[in-house]
Motif scaffolding. Sequence first.
Motif, PDB file in Angstrom:
ATOM      1  N   ASN A 375      42.546  47.657  47.883  1.00 34.02           N
ATOM      2  CA  ASN A 375      42.368  46.212  47.800  1.00 34.02           C
ATOM      3  C   ASN A 375      42.614  45.716  46.374  1.00 34.02           C
ATOM      4  N   LEU A 379      45.453  43.032  45.132  1.00 31.97           N
ATOM      5  CA  LEU A 379      45.116  41.785  44.439  1.00 31.97           C
ATOM      6  C   LEU A 379      45.756  41.721  43.053  1.00 31.97           C
ATOM      7  N   ALA A 425      43.355  41.974  52.209  1.00 29.60           N
ATOM      8  CA  ALA A 425      42.790  41.412  50.988  1.00 29.60           C
ATOM      9  C   ALA A 425      41.356  40.982  51.265  1.00 29.60           C
ATOM     10  N   ALA A 426      40.469  41.259  50.331  1.00 30.95           N
ATOM     11  CA  ALA A 426      39.063  40.893  50.530  1.00 30.95           C
ATOM     12  C   ALA A 426      38.411  40.666  49.177  1.00 30.95           C
ATOM     13  N   SER A 427      37.381  39.851  49.181  1.00 29.65           N
ATOM     14  CA  SER A 427      36.590  39.624  47.977  1.00 29.65           C
ATOM     15  C   SER A 427      35.549  40.728  47.838  1.00 29.65           C
ATOM     16  N   TYR A 430      32.867  41.901  50.759  1.00 27.66           N
ATOM     17  CA  TYR A 430      33.029  43.002  51.713  1.00 27.66           C
ATOM     18  C   TYR A 430      32.395  44.277  51.161  1.00 27.66           C
ATOM     19  N   PHE A 456      36.978  41.232  41.976  1.00 23.21           N
ATOM     20  CA  PHE A 456      37.515  41.095  43.322  1.00 23.21           C
ATOM     21  C   PHE A 456      37.453  39.644  43.798  1.00 23.21           C
ATOM     22  N   ASN A 457      36.385  38.927  43.461  1.00 29.45           N
ATOM     23  CA  ASN A 457      36.244  37.542  43.920  1.00 29.45           C
ATOM     24  C   ASN A 457      37.310  36.641  43.306  1.00 29.45           C
ATOM     25  N   TYR A 460      40.857  37.693  44.392  1.00 27.92           N
ATOM     26  CA  TYR A 460      41.106  37.398  45.804  1.00 27.92           C
ATOM     27  C   TYR A 460      41.667  35.989  45.955  1.00 27.92           C
ATOM     28  N   TRP A 461      41.028  35.022  45.330  1.00 26.09           N
ATOM     29  CA  TRP A 461      41.511  33.642  45.480  1.00 26.09           C
ATOM     30  C   TRP A 461      42.837  33.430  44.759  1.00 26.09           C
TER      31      TRP A 461
END
Length: 509
Positions: A375, A379, A425-427, A430, A456-457, A460-461
Motif C-alpha cells: 500500500n 501511494l 489503496a487505503a489510509s 485499515y 498513509f492518511n 492516500y488522499w
Amino acid sequence: MSGKLVLILGDQLTDTLSCLAAADPKRDKVVMAEVLAEATYVRHHKKKIILIFSAMRHFADTLRRKGWHVDYFTINDGLPDIAAAVARSAAQHDSERIVTTECGEWRLDQDIRSWPEQLKLPVDILTDDRFLCDKAQFADWASGRKQLRMEYFYRDMRRQTGLLMTPDGKPEGGQWNFDAENRKRFDGSRPLARPMQFTPDAITDAVIADVETHFPDHFGDSTPFWLPVTRKQARQALTHFMDQGLPAFGDYQDAMTSADDFLFHSVLSPAINCGLLTPGEVCHAAAERYYSGHAPLNAVEGFIRQIIGWREYVRGIYWLTMPGYLDENRLESHAPLPWFYWDGNTRMRCVSEAVRATREHAYAHHIQRLMVTGNLALLLGVDIKAIHEWYLAVYADAYEWVELPNTLGMVMHADGGYLGSKPYAASGKYIQRMSDYCADCPYSVSTAEQDNSCPFNSLYWHFIQRHEKRFANHPRMAMIYRSWGKMDKGKREAILARANTLLTHVETL
C-alpha cells in the motif's frame, strides 16, 4: 549406454515430477545445479537461497537412495548458469537429449528453449502437472472474457477439484466465499500457533556457510534457519498447521500484531512453491479437517481459496500475459524505492515491523505485503520494476510467476485493472483496524493534515487526487471521490501540502 539427461530445477523438488516420471533410472541421469545466475539475478534473501540450496541437496540425496544417478553441482563449483551445468553433464554422459519439466519463470523458459541450438541437443519440455490448472486450460477459461476475476475462476476450480462441494454440486455452507468472516482483529484472547521449526542438519549447516561465503552482502539474516528442507519435514509442518493453526486461521488471517510475526498462518508457501508439498495434497488435508469437525468452514475455505483460487489464478495470468506484462505501468509510477524497505529505519511502526520480519524470516504474511509495504509503495508511486525486484528478492516463497502478478497487478494496479478491479489503496485506518501497530507509533492515525499525521492518511488522499481522472467514475470508488469533494477546501489543501512534504522527504518518514 547413452540416455536422457533429466534437468530438475530448484523449485521442482517433487518425486512425482513429470520429467522423472518420463525417465528411467537404469539408463537416464539427473542433473541439478546451484548456479550464480539464479542466485543473483535479483539479490535474493540469504534464507531464500539457503532454503532452495539445502532442499536441493536433500532432494538429490533422496533420488540417489531411489537408484538415480545424480550429477549435482554446488555453488562452490563456480558454474555461471544452468546451461553450463547441463552442457557439462551432457558431455560426461554422452546424453542423447534433455528432458525437463516446464519452468516457472519466463526468463529461464526462454533460455531453455534456446538450448537445442546452443547445446546441440533436443530438449523435451513436459507439462508441470503439480498445478491444478495448466496453461492451456487457463487460456481457454480467459478467452473471450472482458475482465478476468479470480472469484469466477476459483468457483470453476472448486467444481473441477470437488473441494468443499456437496454431492449435488453446491458449495459447502451454501456460499462460495467466506472472506467477510476472515477479518477479525487479534485481541490476544486465543493462544497463538507458531509454525513448526526445524533444527538445521549438517547439510543445511554447510549451505549456510556457503551462502555466507558467496553472498555475504545479500539482504536478510541467514540464522536462525528453521524452514523445512525435506519432504518429511514439510509433511510434519503441514500436519502441525492443520492441528494448531488452521482452526483459527479463518478468523485472523488478515490480522497483524506486534506480539507475533505469524499468528495462525501456515508458512507453508515456501515448501509448496519449491515442490516439497503439492497444492492438491495441502488442500485435501485442509478439507479433511473441515469434514472431520476439526476446523471451521471459514478457515478451511479461506485457506483453500488462497491456493486453488489465487495461486493458480496468478500463475495463469503470468503465462497468459508475459513478456509484455513486465512493462505495464498504467499509473506511471516512477519514484525510487525508499531505503527503509531494506533497513527498516522508519518511524512508521507498521512498515518497520514488516521489514524487520522480512529481514529475519524471509517471510511476511499477505496483509503485511499488500496493505503495509505494498500500500505504501502504491501511494508513493514507487517504480514498478524496483518494487517488483524487492518482493522477488526478499521472500522465500517468491518466484516471478507468483510474485509479479501480485506486485504489478494487485499491489501497484499497474495493469489498469486486468487482475484486480480497483487499486488496494487505503489510509492508516485499515492498519489501525487490523493491527495493534498504531498504538506505539509516533504518527497520529486520526488526522491527515497535521505535521504528525499518519503518512498513509495524507498520501492516500494525494493518491486519490492525482488519479482522479482515472478513478472518479469507477463504480467502486465513486463514494470516495464524493467524500473528497465534500471535504472543506482548506482541509483538502492542508492534506495535499502535508502529502507533498512527505513525498519530498520520503527517506525521513
